[in-house]
Design a protein around this motif. Structure first.
Motif, PDB file in Angstrom:
ATOM      1  N   ALA A  69     -11.260  64.532  15.668  1.00 42.20           N
ATOM      2  CA  ALA A  69     -12.672  64.841  15.927  1.00 42.20           C
ATOM      3  C   ALA A  69     -12.874  66.265  16.449  1.00 42.20           C
ATOM      4  O   ALA A  69     -14.007  66.673  16.698  1.00 42.20           O
ATOM      5  N   THR A  70     -11.803  67.021  16.609  1.00 39.28           N
ATOM      6  CA  THR A  70     -11.875  68.357  17.187  1.00 39.28           C
ATOM      7  C   THR A  70     -12.004  69.426  16.106  1.00 39.28           C
ATOM      8  O   THR A  70     -11.325  69.373  15.076  1.00 39.28           O
ATOM      9  N   ASP A  71     -12.880  70.395  16.356  1.00 40.35           N
ATOM     10  CA  ASP A  71     -12.996  71.566  15.489  1.00 40.35           C
ATOM     11  C   ASP A  71     -11.969  72.594  15.966  1.00 40.35           C
ATOM     12  O   ASP A  71     -12.085  73.128  17.054  1.00 40.35           O
ATOM     13  N   PHE A  72     -10.974  72.875  15.141  1.00 44.54           N
ATOM     14  CA  PHE A  72      -9.879  73.751  15.554  1.00 44.54           C
ATOM     15  C   PHE A  72     -10.104  75.216  15.177  1.00 44.54           C
ATOM     16  O   PHE A  72      -9.187  76.024  15.300  1.00 44.54           O
ATOM     17  N   LYS A  73     -11.291  75.551  14.772  1.00 47.47           N
ATOM     18  CA  LYS A  73     -11.571  76.949  14.458  1.00 47.47           C
ATOM     19  C   LYS A  73     -11.392  77.799  15.716  1.00 47.47           C
ATOM     20  O   LYS A  73     -12.000  77.545  16.748  1.00 47.47           O
ATOM     21  N   GLY A  74     -10.542  78.798  15.650  1.00 45.20           N
ATOM     22  CA  GLY A  74     -10.286  79.677  16.782  1.00 45.20           C
ATOM     23  C   GLY A  74      -9.174  79.215  17.694  1.00 45.20           C
ATOM     24  O   GLY A  74      -8.798  79.924  18.632  1.00 45.20           O
ATOM     25  N   ILE A  75      -8.622  78.021  17.454  1.00 42.46           N
ATOM     26  CA  ILE A  75      -7.539  77.476  18.275  1.00 42.46           C
ATOM     27  C   ILE A  75      -6.208  77.725  17.562  1.00 42.46           C
ATOM     28  O   ILE A  75      -6.045  77.371  16.394  1.00 42.46           O
ATOM     29  N   ASP A  76      -5.256  78.321  18.263  1.00 41.92           N
ATOM     30  CA  ASP A  76      -3.979  78.684  17.654  1.00 41.92           C
ATOM     31  C   ASP A  76      -2.903  77.621  17.839  1.00 41.92           C
ATOM     32  O   ASP A  76      -1.938  77.573  17.071  1.00 41.92           O
ATOM     33  N   ALA A  77      -3.023  76.801  18.872  1.00 39.46           N
ATOM     34  CA  ALA A  77      -2.039  75.737  19.141  1.00 39.46           C
ATOM     35  C   ALA A  77      -2.647  74.814  20.185  1.00 39.46           C
ATOM     36  O   ALA A  77      -3.662  75.134  20.820  1.00 39.46           O
ATOM     37  N   ILE A  78      -2.026  73.636  20.358  1.00 39.92           N
ATOM     38  CA  ILE A  78      -2.407  72.771  21.469  1.00 39.92           C
ATOM     39  C   ILE A  78      -1.235  72.636  22.432  1.00 39.92           C
ATOM     40  O   ILE A  78      -0.061  72.758  22.051  1.00 39.92           O
ATOM     41  N   LEU A  79      -1.555  72.420  23.699  1.00 43.83           N
ATOM     42  CA  LEU A  79      -0.582  72.089  24.737  1.00 43.83           C
ATOM     43  C   LEU A  79      -0.817  70.632  25.090  1.00 43.83           C
ATOM     44  O   LEU A  79      -1.919  70.243  25.480  1.00 43.83           O
ATOM     45  N   SER A  80       0.222  69.806  24.928  1.00 43.46           N
ATOM     46  CA  SER A  80       0.033  68.368  25.092  1.00 43.46           C
ATOM     47  C   SER A  80       1.024  67.807  26.101  1.00 43.46           C
ATOM     48  O   SER A  80       2.242  67.816  25.878  1.00 43.46           O
ATOM     49  N   VAL A  81       0.484  67.333  27.215  1.00 42.16           N
ATOM     50  CA  VAL A  81       1.315  66.806  28.290  1.00 42.16           C
ATOM     51  C   VAL A  81       1.961  65.494  27.874  1.00 42.16           C
ATOM     52  O   VAL A  81       1.382  64.694  27.131  1.00 42.16           O
ATOM     53  N   SER A  82       3.180  65.274  28.354  1.00 42.13           N
ATOM     54  CA  SER A  82       3.875  64.023  28.107  1.00 42.13           C
ATOM     55  C   SER A  82       3.079  62.863  28.700  1.00 42.13           C
ATOM     56  O   SER A  82       2.463  63.003  29.759  1.00 42.13           O
ATOM     57  N   PRO A  83       3.057  61.712  28.030  1.00 37.76           N
ATOM     58  CA  PRO A  83       2.245  60.592  28.523  1.00 37.76           C
ATOM     59  C   PRO A  83       2.553  60.229  29.980  1.00 37.76           C
ATOM     60  O   PRO A  83       3.715  60.070  30.356  1.00 37.76           O
ATOM     61  N   TYR A  84       1.493  60.129  30.769  1.00 36.37           N
ATOM     62  CA  TYR A  84       1.594  59.827  32.187  1.00 36.37           C
ATOM     63  C   TYR A  84       1.271  58.360  32.445  1.00 36.37           C
ATOM     64  O   TYR A  84       0.704  57.680  31.605  1.00 36.37           O
ATOM     65  N   TYR A  85       1.651  57.865  33.597  1.00 34.68           N
ATOM     66  CA  TYR A  85       1.362  56.521  34.081  1.00 34.68           C
ATOM     67  C   TYR A  85       2.124  55.435  33.330  1.00 34.68           C
ATOM     68  O   TYR A  85       2.743  54.568  33.931  1.00 34.68           O
ATOM     69  N   ASN A  86       2.113  55.461  31.993  1.00 31.81           N
ATOM     70  CA  ASN A  86       2.822  54.449  31.207  1.00 31.81           C
ATOM     71  C   ASN A  86       4.330  54.488  31.445  1.00 31.81           C
ATOM     72  O   ASN A  86       5.014  53.488  31.276  1.00 31.81           O
ATOM     73  N   LYS A  87       4.864  55.697  31.754  1.00 30.96           N
ATOM     74  CA  LYS A  87       6.302  55.909  31.939  1.00 30.96           C
ATOM     75  C   LYS A  87       7.103  55.441  30.717  1.00 30.96           C
ATOM     76  O   LYS A  87       7.967  54.573  30.815  1.00 30.96           O
ATOM     77  N   ILE A 122       2.627  72.452  21.408  1.00 36.26           N
ATOM     78  CA  ILE A 122       3.546  72.841  22.480  1.00 36.26           C
ATOM     79  C   ILE A 122       3.664  71.654  23.424  1.00 36.26           C
ATOM     80  O   ILE A 122       2.653  71.157  23.944  1.00 36.26           O
ATOM     81  N   LEU A 123       4.864  71.176  23.641  1.00 38.40           N
ATOM     82  CA  LEU A 123       5.110  70.080  24.572  1.00 38.40           C
ATOM     83  C   LEU A 123       4.885  70.556  25.995  1.00 38.40           C
ATOM     84  O   LEU A 123       5.026  71.747  26.308  1.00 38.40           O
ATOM     85  N   TYR A 124       4.579  69.617  26.893  1.00 33.36           N
ATOM     86  CA  TYR A 124       4.390  69.962  28.307  1.00 33.36           C
ATOM     87  C   TYR A 124       5.112  68.921  29.149  1.00 33.36           C
ATOM     88  O   TYR A 124       4.719  67.759  29.188  1.00 33.36           O
ATOM     89  N   ASN A 125       6.180  69.358  29.814  1.00 35.00           N
ATOM     90  CA  ASN A 125       6.977  68.479  30.658  1.00 35.00           C
ATOM     91  C   ASN A 125       6.699  68.786  32.119  1.00 35.00           C
ATOM     92  O   ASN A 125       7.063  69.862  32.616  1.00 35.00           O
ATOM     93  N   VAL A 126       6.035  67.878  32.817  1.00 38.26           N
ATOM     94  CA  VAL A 126       5.707  68.077  34.228  1.00 38.26           C
ATOM     95  C   VAL A 126       5.915  66.755  34.967  1.00 38.26           C
ATOM     96  O   VAL A 126       4.968  66.032  35.289  1.00 38.26           O
TER      97      VAL A 126
END
Length: 284
Positions: free
Chosen positions: A93-111, A133-137
Motif C-alpha cells: 500500500a506504500t508509494d515508493f516514489k523517492g524512497i531508495d530502500a527500507i530499514l526493517s527492524v527484526s520482529p519484536y515481542y514474538n521472539k 536493510i535489516l535492523y538488529n537491535v
C-alpha cells in the motif's frame, strides 16, 4: 550501494506541545543535517517515534521529508513490525516514489527463532520493490539476529545490508569476515562507528547526528585517527541520549541548539531536570 556509505540520520519527528507534528521544525532539522554533511536520511525509525504515529501521520512525515529534501540525499524509510503479513500489506500500500530502500527492524515481542527471522525477511524482501536493510537491535526486540542468520539473509538479492545495534563487535566481525563485497555493515551505535570502520563497516545510522552532523562527517569519512578523536567528543553526552529512552535526551539537546522543541509522545515524557542540566553541561 555507495549511496548508503557514511552517515545516515535517524530523523526525529518534532512535535508541538499539543502533540501535533511540527513540520517547520522538521524542515529545520532536514536542512541542518543536509548542510552538515549527512549522506542519507532515515525516515520513521525508532528515533522518529514511529511507534506512536498513526499510519496517516507516517505518510505525512514521509511526504514532508521528500519535499524538504528535494532530491538532495537518498531516503531510507522505516517499515518494520512483528506481523509479517500485515507488513507485506503495508508495503503493497506504500508509494515508493523517492524512497531508495527500507530499514526493517527484526520482529519484536514474538521472539521468533532464527528460522522464523529468515522466513520473515525473505517474505518482506520478495514483496518489497526497493532494497531492504535489516535492523538488529536486541535491546528493543528481545531477540538477536545471529551472524549466521545475517550471512544467510545476505544471499537474498534484495537484502543489501544490516544496521547492527547489538553492541557485539565479535558478532559484527564475523559478519564482516564472510559477507558479500556489496553487503552493507552499518553501525547502530554512534560511539562504536570508528571500530566498525576498522573491521569493514560502512558508516552509521545515527541518533546524535541529528544534532552534530559535522562530527559524524569526520567519524565516517576522515582518516581513522581523526574519526576516533571525533567520536571521543561524544563520550560524555552519548549515554544521556538513552538514559530516559531515545529520543527524550536528543530532543532536549535539539531544543538547546535551537532546532525544534523537546515534546515527545506518551508513554515517553520530557527529560527530567537532572538530565536536562547534564545535557546542558556537556553539549558541544
Amino acid at each position: 550501494m555507495l549511496k548508503f556509505h557514511g552517515t545516515g540520520i535517524a530523523l526525529i519527528t518534532p512535535f508541538h506541545e499539543d502533540g501535533a507534528i511540527d513540520f517547520d521544525g522538521l524542515k529545520k532539522v532536514v536542512d541542518h543535517v543536509t548542510k552538515g554533511g549527512a549522506d542519507y536520511l532515515v525516515v520513521q525509525g525508532t528515533t522518529g517515534e514511529t511507534a506512536t504515529l498513526s499510519k496517516e501521520e507516517k505518510k505525512e512525515v514521509l511526504k514532508a521529508v521528500l519535499e524538504f529534501n528535494a532530491g538532495r540525499l537518498p531516503i531510507v524509510y522505516g517499515l518494520g513490525g512483528n506481523n509479517t503479513q500485515g507488513l507485506i500489506d503495508e508495503i503493497q500500500a506504500t508509494d515508493f516514489k523517492g524512497i531508495d530502500a527500507i530499514l526493517s527492524v527484526s520482529p519484536y515481542y514474538n521472539k521468533p527463532s532464527q528460522a522464523g527471522i529468515i522466513a520473515h525477511y525473505h517474505a518482506l524482501a520478495d514483496a518489497c520493490p526497493v532494497p531492504v536493510i535489516l535492523y538488529n537491535v536486541p535491546g528493543r526486540t528481545m531477540s538477536n539476529i545471529s551472524y549466521q542468520t545475517t550471512l544467510e539473509l545476505s544471499k537474498h538479492p534484495n537484502i543489501i545490508g544490516i544496521k547492527e545495534a547489538s553492541g557485539d563487535l565479535s558478532q559484527c566481525m564475523r559478519i564482516a569476515a564472510k559477507m558479500p563485497e556489496d553487503f552493507l555493515l552499518i553501525s547502530g551505535d554512534d560511539i562504536l562507528t570508528p571500530s566498525m570502520r576498522v573491521i569493514g563497516g560502512h558508516g552509521v545510522i545515527s541518533v546524535l547526528a541529528n544534532a552534530y552532523p559535522e562530527i559524524f562527517r569526520d567519524i565516517c569519512h576522515a582518516d581513522l585517527e581523526t574519526s576516533k578523536k571525533a567520536a571521543f567528543k561524544l563520550l560524555d553526552i552519548n549515554p544521556m541520549m538513552y538514559e530516559e529512552s531515545n529520543p527524550v535526551g536528543l530532543k532536549f539537546l535539539m531544543k538547546e541548539l535551537g532546532l525544534c522543541g523537546d515534546a515527545v509522545r506518551l508513554p515517553l515524557v520530557k527529560a527530567s531536570e537532572s538530565l536536562k542540566e547534564r545535557i546542558k553541561a556537556h553539549k558541544i
